[in-house]
Motif scaffolding. Structure first.
Motif, mmCIF file in Angstrom:
data_model
loop_
_atom_site.group_PDB
_atom_site.id
_atom_site.type_symbol
_atom_site.label_atom_id
_atom_site.label_comp_id
_atom_site.label_asym_id
_atom_site.label_seq_id
_atom_site.Cartn_x
_atom_site.Cartn_y
_atom_site.Cartn_z
ATOM 1 N N ARG A 50 -7.949 -4.594 -1.762
ATOM 2 C CA ARG A 50 -9.195 -5.199 -2.249
ATOM 3 C C ARG A 50 -9.893 -5.919 -1.110
ATOM 4 N N GLY A 51 -9.119 -6.542 -0.223
ATOM 5 C CA GLY A 51 -9.701 -7.271 0.903
ATOM 6 C C GLY A 51 -10.438 -6.365 1.865
ATOM 7 N N ILE A 52 -9.983 -5.118 2.019
ATOM 8 C CA ILE A 52 -10.670 -4.178 2.916
ATOM 9 C C ILE A 52 -11.539 -3.190 2.123
ATOM 10 N N GLY A 60 -7.581 10.741 -2.215
ATOM 11 C CA GLY A 60 -7.740 10.804 -0.770
ATOM 12 C C GLY A 60 -7.157 9.623 -0.031
ATOM 13 N N ASN A 61 -6.815 8.556 -0.770
ATOM 14 C CA ASN A 61 -6.341 7.336 -0.114
ATOM 15 C C ASN A 61 -4.846 7.082 -0.292
ATOM 16 N N VAL A 62 -4.146 7.956 -1.014
ATOM 17 C CA VAL A 62 -2.717 7.754 -1.236
ATOM 18 C C VAL A 62 -1.946 7.743 0.081
ATOM 19 N N THR A 63 -2.429 8.517 1.072
ATOM 20 C CA THR A 63 -1.759 8.552 2.374
ATOM 21 C C THR A 63 -1.728 7.178 3.024
ATOM 22 N N TYR A 64 -2.852 6.436 2.936
ATOM 23 C CA TYR A 64 -2.870 5.074 3.492
ATOM 24 C C TYR A 64 -1.814 4.206 2.811
ATOM 25 N N LEU A 65 -1.705 4.359 1.497
ATOM 26 C CA LEU A 65 -0.737 3.580 0.732
ATOM 27 C C LEU A 65 0.689 3.895 1.176
ATOM 28 N N LEU A 66 0.987 5.187 1.322
ATOM 29 C CA LEU A 66 2.330 5.594 1.725
ATOM 30 C C LEU A 66 2.690 5.052 3.101
ATOM 31 N N TRP A 67 1.745 5.122 4.038
ATOM 32 C CA TRP A 67 2.054 4.682 5.399
ATOM 33 C C TRP A 67 2.156 3.169 5.501
ATOM 34 N N MET A 68 1.441 2.449 4.664
ATOM 35 C CA MET A 68 1.604 0.995 4.644
ATOM 36 C C MET A 68 3.002 0.609 4.168
ATOM 37 N N ILE A 69 3.550 1.380 3.212
ATOM 38 C CA ILE A 69 4.872 1.078 2.675
ATOM 39 C C ILE A 69 5.974 1.622 3.581
ATOM 40 N N MET A 70 5.838 2.901 3.997
ATOM 41 C CA MET A 70 6.929 3.605 4.670
ATOM 42 C C MET A 70 6.873 3.523 6.195
ATOM 43 N N GLY A 71 5.685 3.314 6.762
ATOM 44 C CA GLY A 71 5.539 3.380 8.212
ATOM 45 C C GLY A 71 6.400 2.375 8.948
ATOM 46 N N TYR A 72 6.512 1.164 8.416
ATOM 47 C CA TYR A 72 7.294 0.100 9.056
ATOM 48 C C TYR A 72 8.755 0.518 9.186
ATOM 49 N N LEU A 73 9.341 1.007 8.084
ATOM 50 C CA LEU A 73 10.735 1.448 8.114
ATOM 51 C C LEU A 73 10.919 2.650 9.029
ATOM 52 N N ASP A 113 -7.806 -8.368 10.835
ATOM 53 C CA ASP A 113 -8.439 -7.061 10.626
ATOM 54 C C ASP A 113 -9.943 -7.231 10.401
ATOM 55 N N PRO A 114 -10.785 -6.736 11.340
ATOM 56 C CA PRO A 114 -12.228 -6.937 11.209
ATOM 57 C C PRO A 114 -12.933 -5.795 10.471
ATOM 58 N N LEU A 115 -12.208 -4.770 10.069
ATOM 59 C CA LEU A 115 -12.806 -3.544 9.535
ATOM 60 C C LEU A 115 -12.596 -3.445 8.030
ATOM 61 N N GLU A 116 -13.324 -2.504 7.425
ATOM 62 C CA GLU A 116 -13.208 -2.259 5.997
ATOM 63 C C GLU A 116 -13.053 -0.770 5.746
ATOM 64 N N GLY A 117 -12.652 -0.420 4.507
ATOM 65 C CA GLY A 117 -12.523 0.981 4.144
ATOM 66 C C GLY A 117 -11.392 1.662 4.905
ATOM 67 N N PRO A 118 -11.495 2.977 5.099
ATOM 68 C CA PRO A 118 -10.442 3.707 5.823
ATOM 69 C C PRO A 118 -10.169 3.156 7.217
ATOM 70 N N SER A 119 -11.217 2.698 7.917
ATOM 71 C CA SER A 119 -11.004 2.136 9.257
ATOM 72 C C SER A 119 -10.155 0.870 9.197
#
Length: 619
Positions: A50-52, A60-73, A113-119
């Motif tokens: 919501r903040g971004i 189209g945005n599920v990939t961002y969600l997955l990488w936020m959760i899984m990318g760190y591990l 984070d200064p950006l919004e949306g996909p960026s």
């Protein structure tokens, strides 16, 4: 060969009584901080997106969600071995201290984070990778630093406190993320900064190199092959959760299947390279040590059994049980974290206690027993109804925490004590890789099993429920047959699942108010999904119980207490090259490699591993 008499009482300046507690407290802070961040974004994801100004649940945005959760591990799983080996070569404390700096700077960048949306999402994902890099520096060397600082008779206790703090951090992150996100999403990342600054200053001022550093050439081919293989393999597993065409998951996708095959091939190539190069990133011969190999395999199986547990419990609580008991969807992630506190309490109680007892009685009974307790509790969760009595649920997850705590501390101490002193960084990194990879595998496997179970029953149930509330047949059929990934994530993250599904269609504006109130109320979705979800949950917890049982069998093969310790005190050490070490013989003290610097902890209380040093009888 020249020898030197070394009196342990003269070495208090190098490893005094106070120093080991400084090392324990600092590394415990680092482990807690690093593991909290592995889970803190899960429940704070709605506030972050919501903040971004980005809806993470649109296709189209599920990939961002997955990488936020899984990318760190994923990043940590790939890098911990390399960073542990670099610690052996250039200094564990150096790599560890730099990790504090990187982690803290990345946390600042995330909060700005200064950006919004996909960026804006890409900014967060990129800096999460950097943050994970810093966390990998901390995790890969913390156990090695503790093993250097503590004598064998106290390592179980020290590593127990350290490991349990780290594992508990994964669950504390769920609670902390919900509290901070309710205030401001940027606070989820700002919270790391004061602890990171304090920990960095403290580490640079207090920690010092007391272990042997083995100067060697960097194994570039091995590092590249391992990073590429593990990265491709874990990335493919991550993408396997996504829908593919008409399938609920992507396990039939040529890209995912090809990625899995390529990842395995690269890891096979890595093993071939490591058996040929002069200074390998990781000595495969360490697997000849029974306590080391059995401990790591048991750790992998235990992590797979335990890793997806927090996600399954959050979905169960936030998507079904809490709404049925009057909680609004927007607050269910926070309350899910609160209701899961018995799990953390079990870790905190059992971990240090089992570490202390295993120092005296050996790792095998506690590590094996812990996995058996966890398997029994998974079976208990399997038998629970979806709308359970909380005290039964709390007792079962408390028991699961007890089991995991009983396993983690002795298993880690046995692994770290079984290897030669100069390989502890690499051994710590490999241990972390098995654990983190198990977590990533668990999330991918458990989510896929859950989604597959839902996909077989949810479409018919959801379609019938929507039709009953006046949704036209065409729209009800379309919505009912959407891949359940978005529905599952919506339930986990505190979105109203039905509102999320119907909102884009405009149907909520055309249906009667009473029907809309029913569809978006607290009872409709939980009642609708409880039978399909329970079907998927039975598959998941059955797999977890079987993994825990398999881990218990492997753990029992590790051998008795004397097999855990490769450093018998008071032994005269013959100096020789690393290749001369008899890795398979636990009783044989490890020689010092040529080109080594600094003074090993073994010279102080275990095996006198300084160059040419022989302990005198009065020591």
């Amino acid at each position: 060969m020249a020898t030197t008499s070394v009196n342990a009482t003269d070495q208090r300046g190098i490893r005094g009584r106070a120093y080991k507690w400084v090392a324990l407290s600092n590394t415990t802070l680092a482990m807690t901080m690093a593991t909290i961040d592995a889970s803190i974004v899960i429940v704070s994801m709605p506030a972050i997106f919501r903040g971004i100004h980005l809806n993470p649940l649109t296709p189209g945005n599920v990939t961002y969600l997955l990488w936020m959760i899984m990318g760190y591990l994923l990043v940590q799983s790939v890098l911990v071995v390399t960073l542990g080996r670099l610690g052996d070569m250039f200094g564990r404390v150096k790599i560890y201290n730099l990790g504090f700096v990187v982690f803290t700077l990345a946390s600042i960048a995330l909060s700005l984070d200064p950006l919004e949306g996909p960026s804006g999402a890409l900014w967060l994902i990129g800096w999460r990778f950097v943050q994970a890099f810093g966390g990998a520096m901390l995790m890969s060397n913390s156990a090695a630093i503790l093993t250097d600082a503590f004598p064998p008779g106290e390592r179980g206790m020290a590593l127990g406190i350290n490991q349990v703090a780290g594992i508990s951090g994964q669950f504390v992150g769920l609670l902390l993320g919900g509290l901070l996100a309710a205030w401001d999403w940027r606070a989820v990342f700002w919270i790391n900064v004061p602890f990171g600054v304090f920990g960095t200053i403290w580490a640079y001022r207090s920690l010092r190199e007391i272990a042997i550093t083995h100067k060697a050439s960097i194994d570039w081919l091995g590092n590249i092959a391992f990073a590429a293989g593990a990265g491709v393999l874990l990335t493919s597993i991550t993408f396997g959760i996504r829908p593919y065409g008409s399938d609920p998951t992507s396990w039939t996708s040529p890209k995912v299947d090809g990625g899995l095959a390529l990842g395995v091939a690269l890891l096979v190539l890595f093993c071939f390279i490591e058996s040929r190069v002069k200074d390998p990133m990781f000595r495969l011969s360490l697997f000849k040590i029974r306590a080391f190999s059995a401990g790591n395999i048991a750790s992998l199986l235990g992590a797979i059994a335990r890793g997806g547990l927090q996600f399954m419990l959050v979905i169960w609580l936030a998507g079904i049980w809490l709404p049925l008991h009057g909680y609004d969807f927007t607050v269910t992630p926070l309350w899910a974290g609160i209701y899961m506190l018995p799990l953390t309490a079990g870790f905190l109680i059992a971990g240090p206690l089992s570490g202390i007892l295993s120092d005296r009685y050996g790792a095998r009974p506690f590590a094996t027993g812990g996995l058996l307790v966890a398997a029994a509790c998974f079976t208990g969760l399997l038998l629970l109804p979806i709308d359970f009595h909380y005290w039964v649920f709390a007792l079962l997850i408390f028991g699961n925490g007890i089991g995991s705590g009983l396993f983690a501390s002795p298993n880690t101490a046995a692994i770290m004590s079984s290897v030669p002193a100069w390989d502890r960084g690499a051994a710590s990194g490999m241990r972390s890789t098995f654990q983190n990879s198990g977590m990533s595998l668990s999330i991918g496997i458990f989510f896929s099993l859950l989604i597959a179970g839902l996909a077989s029953t949810l479409p018919k149930t959801l379609t019938a429920g929507l039709l009953k509330e006046g949704v036209p047949l065409a729209q009800a059929t379309t919505i009912g047959h959407l891949p359940p990934v978005s529905t599952v994530f919506a339930a986990m993250l505190g979105y109203n699942p039905v509102q999320n599904l119907l909102g884009p269609t405009g149907l909520l504006k055309s249906l009667p108010a009473a029907n809309v109130a029913t569809l978006t109320g607290r009872q409709f979705f939980p009642t609708l999904i409880e039978a399909p979800f329970h079907h998927g949950l039975m598959i998941v917890f059955t797999a977890a119980a079987l993994m825990a049982l398999a881990g218990a069998v492997v753990s029992w093969t590790r051998g008795k207490k004397e097999d855990d310790d490769s450093e018998p005190a008071g032994t005269a050490i013959d100096v020789g090259p690393p290749e001369a070490a008899q890795y398979g013989a636990a009783e044989t003290a490890a020689p010092v490699p040529p080109g080594s610097s600094a003074l090993s902890d073994s010279a102080l209380s275990d095996s006198a591993l300084s160059e040419g040093a022989v302990l005198t009888p009065d020591e």
